[in-house]
Design a protein around this motif. Structure first.
Motif, mmCIF file in Angstrom:
data_model
loop_
_atom_site.group_PDB
_atom_site.id
_atom_site.type_symbol
_atom_site.label_atom_id
_atom_site.label_comp_id
_atom_site.label_asym_id
_atom_site.label_seq_id
_atom_site.Cartn_x
_atom_site.Cartn_y
_atom_site.Cartn_z
ATOM 1 N N GLY A 1 1.311 5.566 -0.198
ATOM 2 C CA GLY A 1 0.773 6.915 -0.037
ATOM 3 C C GLY A 1 1.665 7.916 -0.755
ATOM 4 O O GLY A 1 2.860 7.682 -0.911
ATOM 5 N N LYS B 1 7.975 3.404 7.054
ATOM 6 C CA LYS B 1 7.633 3.289 5.631
ATOM 7 C C LYS B 1 8.904 3.350 4.773
ATOM 8 O O LYS B 1 9.848 4.061 5.118
ATOM 9 N N LYS C 1 0.856 -1.196 0.000
ATOM 10 C CA LYS C 1 0.000 0.000 0.000
ATOM 11 C C LYS C 1 0.892 1.246 0.000
ATOM 12 O O LYS C 1 1.832 1.338 0.788
ATOM 13 N N ILE D 1 0.087 1.331 5.573
ATOM 14 C CA ILE D 1 0.883 1.908 4.469
ATOM 15 C C ILE D 1 2.313 1.375 4.550
ATOM 16 O O ILE D 1 2.963 1.447 5.589
ATOM 17 N N TYR E 1 -3.076 4.075 -2.048
ATOM 18 C CA TYR E 1 -3.898 3.990 -0.841
ATOM 19 C C TYR E 1 -4.311 5.337 -0.243
ATOM 20 O O TYR E 1 -5.410 5.478 0.256
#
Ligand code: NAD
Length: 351
Positions: free
Chosen positions: A7, A90, A5, A66, A31
Motif C-alpha cells: 500500500g 507492516k 501486497k 497488506i 494493492y
C-alpha cells in the motif's frame, strides 16, 4: 511464490516513482492507496486501476493482507504514518527526510524494533550508479583514509513552494529537503561514522522570490507565489568520531548558479562526483587524474527502482537493508543539531 501486497500512503509527486518500481517488480502486487486529498486519491486510483482507496491510513492498515507500505507523505506525517504501519505489522519504506526531527525519528526506530518489521529510509542516493562505483573503490582501499568531504546541493531559484516552504509540514527548508541527500551520501561513503558535533548557520534572505521571471513551463511556476517560513540557504561543518569532517551547503535560493558538488578527500586519493566521477591520485610518482571508460554521471534512470527492489528483496529474502532506520535517526540528529546551532549561534554536541 506468493507476491507481497503493498500500500502507498501519500500519492503525490514522489509516489509515482515508488508505484513504477513496485509495478515492475515481479514479487509485488500493488494493492491499496491512501491520501487525505480525496480528489488526488481518486485520480491515482483510476490511473493505476487501484480500487482499494482510503482517506484514513488507519482504515487501510486494517487490511491484514497488506505486507508493506511506502510512506510518501509530507514530512510532518512520516512519523505518525510509519509508526501506525509498523504497529499494524507492516514493513515500511519511508521517504527522506525520516521525520521532522530526531525525537520523532527515534520513536519510529523504536516502533520498528518493537514490531520486528523492516523500516527502510528512502536514501536514494545510496543506490546511485556513481555511489556504487565510488564505494567499490573505497572498499578496495583505493582512497586510503577518507578524512573530509564537501557536499553541496544548491539551487539558484528552486523552492518548490507549497508544503516545502511551510515549516510546520516540512520541518525546514533546503537543509532538510536537499542537504539530507548529500550529507547521507558522504557519510555512507565514509563508512557511516558517528557524528559528534556541528556548527551550522541558516539564512532567510531571499524567500521564494515569486517575482523572478522564469522560463515558460518552469516546474516552479505553479507554487512559487506561496509564502515561506523556512531558510533559503544553510551551511554547516559536521564532525565525526573518527575525525571525518563534512562541509555542507544547501539552498533553495541564492545569487549564484546551483551546484551538486560532492568531493571526497582521502590520504591516497580524492574524488569529485559531479557532474562526472573523477578521481585524483599519485601513480608511479606522478599526479594522475583517473577517469573511467564508462558513464559515471549520476543517472536517474532506474534509480528509484533499485531502492524499491532492495526494499522488496529485504522483505522477501531477508537481505540486510543498506538504508536502515538507525541511519535515518543519525541523519535527523545531525539536521536537528544544525538547526539548533543556527538558532543559538553555538556549536552543538551530538550524543
Ligand atoms: N527521494 C527523493 O529524491 C524525493 C523527491 C521528492 C520528494 N521526496 C519526499 O517525498 C515526500 C512527499 O513529497 P512529494 O513531492 O511527493 O509531495 P506531494 O505534496 O506531491 O505529495 C504528498 C502527498 O501526501 C499526502 N498526505 C499528507 N499527509 C498525509 C497523511 N497524513 N495521510 C495520507 N496522505 C497524506 C498529501 O495530500 C499529498 O498528496 C516528502 O517527504 C519528500 O521529502 C523525496
Amino acid at each position: 511464490m506468493k507476491k507481497i501486497k503493498v500500500g502507498i500512503i501519500g500519492v503525490g509527486g514522489i509516489s509515482e516513482v515508488h508505484i513504477a518500481g513496485y509495478l515492475r517488480n515481479p514479487n509485488v502486487e500493488l494493492y491499496a492507496f491512501c491520501d487525505i486529498n480525496e480528489q488526488r486519491l481518486k485520480e491515482k486510483g483510476e490511473k493505476y486501476g487501484i480500487t482499494r482507496l482510503f482517506t484514513d491510513k488507519n482504515e487501510m492498515l486494517k487490511l491484514k493482507e497488506i505486507d508493506a507500505v511506502s510512506v510518501c507523505t509530507w514530512n510532518c506525517a512520516h512519523a505518525e504514518c510509519t509508526i501506525a504501519a509498523l504497529k499494524a505489522g507492516k514493513h515500511v519504506l519511508c521517504e527522506k527526510p525520516m521525520a521532522l526531527n530526531a525525537e520523532e525519528a527515534e520513536a519510529m526506530q523504536k516502533a520498528a524494533e518493537e514490531s520486528g518489521k523492516l523500516l527502510e529510509i528512502g536514501f536514494v542516493r545510496r543506490f546511485g550508479n556513481d555511489c556504487e562505483i565510488v564505494k567499490d573503490f573505497i572498499d578496495s582501499g583505493f582512497f586510503g583514509d577518507i578524512y573530509y568531504a564537501r557536499a553541496m546541493y544548491t539551487r539558484r531559484h528552486g523552492c518548490p513552494g507549497g508544503w516545502f516552504s511551510d515549516k510546520k509540514r516540512s520541518g525546514g527548508g533546503p537543509l532538510i529537503d536537499l542537504g539530507v541527500h548529500v550529507i547521507d551520501l558522504v557519510r555512507y561513503l565514509a563508512g557511516c561514522p558517528r557524528p559528534v558535533s556541528v556548527y551550522g548557520v541558516t539564512f532567510d534572505k531571499l524567500g521564494n522570490r515569486p517575482d523572478v521571471k522564469m522560463a515558460p513551463g518552469s516546474w516552479l511556476a505553479a507554487d512559487a507565489g506561496n509564502t515561506s517560513d523556512v531558510e533559503d540557504f544553510a551551511t554547516a561543518l559536521i564532525r565525526f568520531d573518527n575525525g571525518f569532517t563534512v562541509s555542507i551547503e544547501a539552498s533553495f535560493d541564492q545569487n549564484l548558479p546551483g551546484e551538486g558538488t560532492i568531493n571526497l578527500l582521502g590520504t591516497k586519493a580524492g574524488a569529485s562526483l559531479s557532474p562526472d566521477l573523477k578521481m585524483y591520485t599519485v601513480m608511479n610518482g606522478y599526479l594522475a587524474d583517473v577517469q573511467l571508460d564508462m558513464p559515471t554521471a549520476l543517472g536517474f534512470e532506474g534509480l528509484f527502482e533499485k531502492e524499491i527492489d532492495h526494499f522488496v528483496d529485504c522483505i522477501v529474502n531477508g537481505t540486510k537493508c543498506i538504508a536502515p532506520a538507525e541511519d535515518g535517526v543519525i541523519l535527523m540528529k545531525i539536521l536537528t543539531a544544525i538547526y539548533e546551532s543556527a538558532r543559538t549561534g553555538h556549536e552543538v554536541l551530538i550524543k
